[in-house]
Write a protein that holds these residues in place. Structure first.
Motif, PDB file in Angstrom:
ATOM      1  N   TYR A 145      21.078  42.136  61.220  1.00  0.00           N
ATOM      2  CA  TYR A 145      21.340  42.924  60.018  1.00  0.00           C
ATOM      3  C   TYR A 145      21.659  44.395  60.299  1.00  0.00           C
ATOM      4  N   THR A 153      18.852  45.039  50.735  1.00  0.00           N
ATOM      5  CA  THR A 153      19.805  43.990  51.104  1.00  0.00           C
ATOM      6  C   THR A 153      19.164  42.960  52.020  1.00  0.00           C
ATOM      7  N   LEU A 159      18.608  38.993  51.381  1.00  0.00           N
ATOM      8  CA  LEU A 159      19.138  37.986  52.306  1.00  0.00           C
ATOM      9  C   LEU A 159      18.031  37.061  52.812  1.00  0.00           C
ATOM     10  N   GLN A 175      17.754  32.961  52.442  1.00  0.00           N
ATOM     11  CA  GLN A 175      17.461  32.059  53.560  1.00  0.00           C
ATOM     12  C   GLN A 175      16.234  31.198  53.272  1.00  0.00           C
ATOM     13  N   ASP A 228      22.902  30.138  48.766  1.00  0.00           N
ATOM     14  CA  ASP A 228      23.921  31.055  49.266  1.00  0.00           C
ATOM     15  C   ASP A 228      24.469  32.007  48.190  1.00  0.00           C
TER      16      ASP A 228
END
Length: 157
Positions: A25, A85, A89, A93, A98
């Motif tokens: 990331y 962010t 994310l 996961q 998605d």
């Protein structure tokens, strides 16, 4: 005075202190400094000789343009966005979605889980960045002229 690379190094150093850090990331934190980048509703930083411009675009139109001479404000602004962010994310996961074909439900529990990750990250970073996070400084940076002008940002390498 801090250069663009020094600011990025400081951001990455602080991210390493968090439990959500993953080298995968790092681009989330470095992308806002790319000259060509104008992410949609994402922070953009332009490092100049005397100060830094904090900008934000929506559909290619500049919606925010603030100037600061305080590199700590730049570090904080990018940390806030990057940590948010990454937390988002990680939830995608965890729940194997998605947000294109499958979606988070954004239940009260999921939102709280994301807030907990974000707060824990700032607790791990500590200092003024944790204080600024708790005080809601991001909103201040995105809505009014920054008040502090301590150090200087500079484009030199």
């Amino acid at each position: 005075m801090l250069t663009k690379l020094e600011i990025i190094d400081q951001i990455l150093h602080l991210l390493h202190k968090t439990s959500i850090y993953d080298p995968e990331y790092e681009s989330v934190a470095t992308l806002p400094f790319e000259e060509w980048y104008i992410g949609d509703l994402s922070p953009v930083v332009r490092v100049g000789e005397q100060d830094c411009e904090l900008a934000m675009y929506e559909r290619g139109v500049k919606m925010l343009s603030k100037r600061t001479k305080d590199p700590d404000e730049v570090v904080f602004w990018i940390l806030e966005d990057t940590i948010h962010t990454i937390a988002h994310l990680k939830l995608l996961q965890k729940y194997k979605v998605d947000n294109v074909t499958t979606h988070l439900k954004y239940t009260k529990d999921e939102i709280q889980e994301m807030k907990d990750m974000i707060n824990e990250s700032f607790l791990q970073i500590g200092g003024q960045y944790e204080e600024w996070h708790k005080a809601g400084k991001r909103k201040e940076l995105e809505s009014s002229n920054p008040g502090r002008n301590a150090g200087k940002c500079t484009e030199r390498s």
